[in-house]
Design a protein around this motif. Sequence first.
Motif, PDB file in Angstrom:
ATOM      1  N   PHE A   4       0.814  -1.210   0.000  1.00  0.00           N
ATOM      2  CA  PHE A   4       0.000   0.000   0.000  1.00  0.00           C
ATOM      3  C   PHE A   4       0.851   1.265   0.000  1.00  0.00           C
ATOM      4  O   PHE A   4       0.469   2.250  -0.624  1.00  0.00           O
ATOM      5  N   TYR A   9       0.278   4.289  -2.579  1.00  0.00           N
ATOM      6  CA  TYR A   9      -0.109   5.601  -2.096  1.00  0.00           C
ATOM      7  C   TYR A   9       0.999   6.646  -2.223  1.00  0.00           C
ATOM      8  O   TYR A   9       0.822   7.776  -1.804  1.00  0.00           O
ATOM      9  N   ALA A  49     -15.906  -3.251  -5.018  1.00  0.00           N
ATOM     10  CA  ALA A  49     -16.622  -3.255  -3.728  1.00  0.00           C
ATOM     11  C   ALA A  49     -18.083  -2.857  -3.925  1.00  0.00           C
ATOM     12  O   ALA A  49     -18.981  -3.449  -3.315  1.00  0.00           O
ATOM     13  N   GLY A  66      -9.978  -1.330   6.805  1.00  0.00           N
ATOM     14  CA  GLY A  66      -9.492  -1.301   5.419  1.00  0.00           C
ATOM     15  C   GLY A  66     -10.681  -1.108   4.484  1.00  0.00           C
ATOM     16  O   GLY A  66     -10.705  -1.632   3.375  1.00  0.00           O
ATOM     17  N   CYS A  95     -11.696   1.383   2.829  1.00  0.00           N
ATOM     18  CA  CYS A  95     -11.377   2.184   1.638  1.00  0.00           C
ATOM     19  C   CYS A  95     -12.411   3.278   1.386  1.00  0.00           C
ATOM     20  O   CYS A  95     -12.582   4.155   2.219  1.00  0.00           O
ATOM     21  N   ASP A 113      -9.388   3.285   7.761  1.00  0.00           N
ATOM     22  CA  ASP A 113      -8.370   3.038   6.719  1.00  0.00           C
ATOM     23  C   ASP A 113      -7.212   4.006   6.942  1.00  0.00           C
ATOM     24  O   ASP A 113      -7.281   4.904   7.796  1.00  0.00           O
ATOM     25  N   LEU A 114      -6.179   3.855   6.171  1.00  0.00           N
ATOM     26  CA  LEU A 114      -4.989   4.707   6.309  1.00  0.00           C
ATOM     27  C   LEU A 114      -5.339   6.178   6.034  1.00  0.00           C
ATOM     28  O   LEU A 114      -6.231   6.452   5.210  1.00  0.00           O
ATOM     29  N   VAL A 117      -5.880   7.408   2.507  1.00  0.00           N
ATOM     30  CA  VAL A 117      -7.116   6.955   1.856  1.00  0.00           C
ATOM     31  C   VAL A 117      -8.303   7.768   2.361  1.00  0.00           C
ATOM     32  O   VAL A 117      -9.108   8.284   1.577  1.00  0.00           O
ATOM     33  N   GLY A 120      -6.351   5.599  10.441  1.00  0.00           N
ATOM     34  CA  GLY A 120      -5.403   4.937  11.329  1.00  0.00           C
ATOM     35  C   GLY A 120      -4.769   3.744  10.645  1.00  0.00           C
ATOM     36  O   GLY A 120      -5.110   3.428   9.504  1.00  0.00           O
ATOM     37  N   ASP A 121      -3.866   3.121  11.383  1.00  0.00           N
ATOM     38  CA  ASP A 121      -3.156   1.948  10.868  1.00  0.00           C
ATOM     39  C   ASP A 121      -3.633   0.750  11.689  1.00  0.00           C
ATOM     40  O   ASP A 121      -3.437   0.723  12.913  1.00  0.00           O
ATOM     41  N   PHE A 122      -4.258  -0.220  11.016  1.00  0.00           N
ATOM     42  CA  PHE A 122      -4.845  -1.318  11.798  1.00  0.00           C
ATOM     43  C   PHE A 122      -3.809  -2.258  12.423  1.00  0.00           C
ATOM     44  O   PHE A 122      -4.160  -3.103  13.231  1.00  0.00           O
ATOM     45  N   PHE A 123      -2.563  -2.101  12.071  1.00  0.00           N
ATOM     46  CA  PHE A 123      -1.534  -2.904  12.744  1.00  0.00           C
ATOM     47  C   PHE A 123      -1.029  -2.220  14.014  1.00  0.00           C
ATOM     48  O   PHE A 123      -0.506  -2.872  14.902  1.00  0.00           O
ATOM     49  N   SER A 169     -12.781  -6.930   4.487  1.00  0.00           N
ATOM     50  CA  SER A 169     -13.136  -7.291   3.117  1.00  0.00           C
ATOM     51  C   SER A 169     -11.911  -7.145   2.222  1.00  0.00           C
ATOM     52  O   SER A 169     -11.367  -6.042   2.095  1.00  0.00           O
ATOM     53  N   ARG A 170     -11.492  -8.230   1.668  1.00  0.00           N
ATOM     54  CA  ARG A 170     -10.319  -8.267   0.776  1.00  0.00           C
ATOM     55  C   ARG A 170      -9.093  -7.666   1.461  1.00  0.00           C
ATOM     56  O   ARG A 170      -8.342  -6.900   0.860  1.00  0.00           O
ATOM     57  N   ASP A 177      -3.986 -10.123   1.466  1.00  0.00           N
ATOM     58  CA  ASP A 177      -2.815  -9.320   1.088  1.00  0.00           C
ATOM     59  C   ASP A 177      -1.591  -9.538   1.970  1.00  0.00           C
ATOM     60  O   ASP A 177      -0.493  -9.138   1.600  1.00  0.00           O
TER      61      ASP A 177
HETATM   62  N1  SAM Z   1     -12.133  -3.367   1.854  1.00  0.00           N
HETATM   63  C1  SAM Z   1     -12.044  -2.748   0.552  1.00  0.00           C
HETATM   64  C2  SAM Z   1     -12.680  -3.609  -0.514  1.00  0.00           C
HETATM   65  O1  SAM Z   1     -13.053  -4.755  -0.230  1.00  0.00           O
HETATM   66  O2  SAM Z   1     -12.823  -3.105  -1.641  1.00  0.00           O
HETATM   67  C3  SAM Z   1     -10.612  -2.434   0.164  1.00  0.00           C
HETATM   68  C4  SAM Z   1      -9.712  -3.609  -0.011  1.00  0.00           C
HETATM   69  S1  SAM Z   1      -8.043  -3.157  -0.408  1.00  0.00           S
HETATM   70  C5  SAM Z   1      -7.449  -4.624  -1.140  1.00  0.00           C
HETATM   71  C6  SAM Z   1      -7.233  -3.127   1.173  1.00  0.00           C
HETATM   72  C7  SAM Z   1      -7.526  -1.893   1.986  1.00  0.00           C
HETATM   73  O3  SAM Z   1      -6.798  -1.987   3.222  1.00  0.00           O
HETATM   74  C8  SAM Z   1      -7.105  -0.605   1.315  1.00  0.00           C
HETATM   75  O4  SAM Z   1      -8.135   0.328   1.360  1.00  0.00           O
HETATM   76  C9  SAM Z   1      -5.910  -0.161   2.154  1.00  0.00           C
HETATM   77  O5  SAM Z   1      -5.731   1.247   2.186  1.00  0.00           O
HETATM   78  C10 SAM Z   1      -6.264  -0.709   3.508  1.00  0.00           C
HETATM   79  N2  SAM Z   1      -5.079  -0.847   4.363  1.00  0.00           N
HETATM   80  C11 SAM Z   1      -3.866  -1.344   4.028  1.00  0.00           C
HETATM   81  N3  SAM Z   1      -3.004  -1.295   5.075  1.00  0.00           N
HETATM   82  C12 SAM Z   1      -3.704  -0.747   6.098  1.00  0.00           C
HETATM   83  C13 SAM Z   1      -3.363  -0.434   7.446  1.00  0.00           C
HETATM   84  N4  SAM Z   1      -2.141  -0.696   7.929  1.00  0.00           N
HETATM   85  N5  SAM Z   1      -4.314   0.130   8.230  1.00  0.00           N
HETATM   86  C14 SAM Z   1      -5.556   0.395   7.748  1.00  0.00           C
HETATM   87  N6  SAM Z   1      -5.939   0.106   6.469  1.00  0.00           N
HETATM   88  C15 SAM Z   1      -5.027  -0.453   5.655  1.00  0.00           C
END
Ligand code: SAM
Length: 343
Positions: free
Chosen positions: A138, A142, A159, A182, A184, A205-206, A209, A231-234, A247-248, A252
């Motif tokens: 990502f 980005y 989506a 995430g 989006c 989401d980040l 985004v 925010g960052d989900f990790f 979702s999706r 990754d």
């Molecule tokens: N959920 C959406 C969908 O199904 O269409 C988007 C899927 S996309 C493959 C993955 C999403 O995870 C992206 O929007 C990306 O910005 C978000 N993402 C990636 N790393 C992230 C993080 N560390 N914290 C939050 N969101 C994150």
Amino acid sequence: VLKSAAKVPSKILDLMDGFRASKALFVASKLKMFDHLRAKGPLKAVDIANEVGTSVCGTERLLDACAALGLLEKTPQGYSNTDSANTYLTSDGEYSLHGYIIHSNDHLWPLFTNLESAVKEGSRQNHRAFGKKEEDLFKDYYQSQEVKQRFMAAMHSIAHLTARDVATAFDLSQFKSACDLGGCTGALAHELVQIYPNLKVTVFDLPEVIANTSYFQPSGQHTAPVTFVSGDFFKDNLPEADLYILSRVLHDWPDEKVHVLLSKISAVCKPGSALLVAEIVLDEQKTHPPRAVLQSLSMTEGKQRSGSEYKQLLEKYGFTDVQIKITGNLLDAVLGFKENLSP
Ligand code: SAM
């Protein structure tokens, strides 16, 4: 004695031509030929060439290819869109796949051109395709505003198309709040608030985004608003919710990151709350549906999983009563409930 003619291996021949067909679709989309045809069709090749600024002979060949592929109709009056082209291939239709097609052309095509190296090395080929070192998927998307918009449009198109299936795969009416991690552009979130008017939905989401989501919001809708949190989900605290959605996202990431994310979700989930995962669920042989198997060839560090693998994964993080719904459409759904540990 004449040997009987060998049977034509039509499946193999179609696969050999598949790359030409994909590229014809991508280029016609990128040049917005389907938009011009919807606005003014039927049109002759020369008219489209003038509108788009392309050669007449090249345009005619491309339009004929699109007609041969069933995307356009060709009559003595000229070329016109099929219904399916009007719905999915024009750039601004509600269910437009244009965003994902442009992502496929500009991002996936160069990666797949390096598939041989990807298989030999077992890694994503960003450095060969785009001259960049391997990085977080990502961060890569980005870095530039243009690539980010393109990626978000690609995610949004799929989506939006799949949101209803995911939102209705299970009855979610028991939940009061949901957080789409995430999430989006919020395509799924908007579908959820339409179907479950009492559900408060947060998209997490980040920051890069979240700052760009306004373009994708539905206009004139009279449903409860969706909240966007960056925010960052990790690393960061997750918003409170009694339904978390991925979702999706899981496909990754490598196992270590999946572990971090699912441990965090499990820790904030109260008993009775749940996790909804939307992914393409593979069959147990992991050869079907081909869409998911082909996606794996991008060689991200993550992987596609079968139904039993998703069930085991959710159970490992304290989710029980795991149910799987194969929708028969683009995305399937898996739902698990946080274990009630009290006696
Ligand atoms: N959920 C959406 C969908 O199904 O269409 C988007 C899927 S996309 C493959 C993955 C999403 O995870 C992206 O929007 C990306 O910005 C978000 N993402 C990636 N790393 C992230 C993080 N560390 N914290 C939050 N969101 C994150």
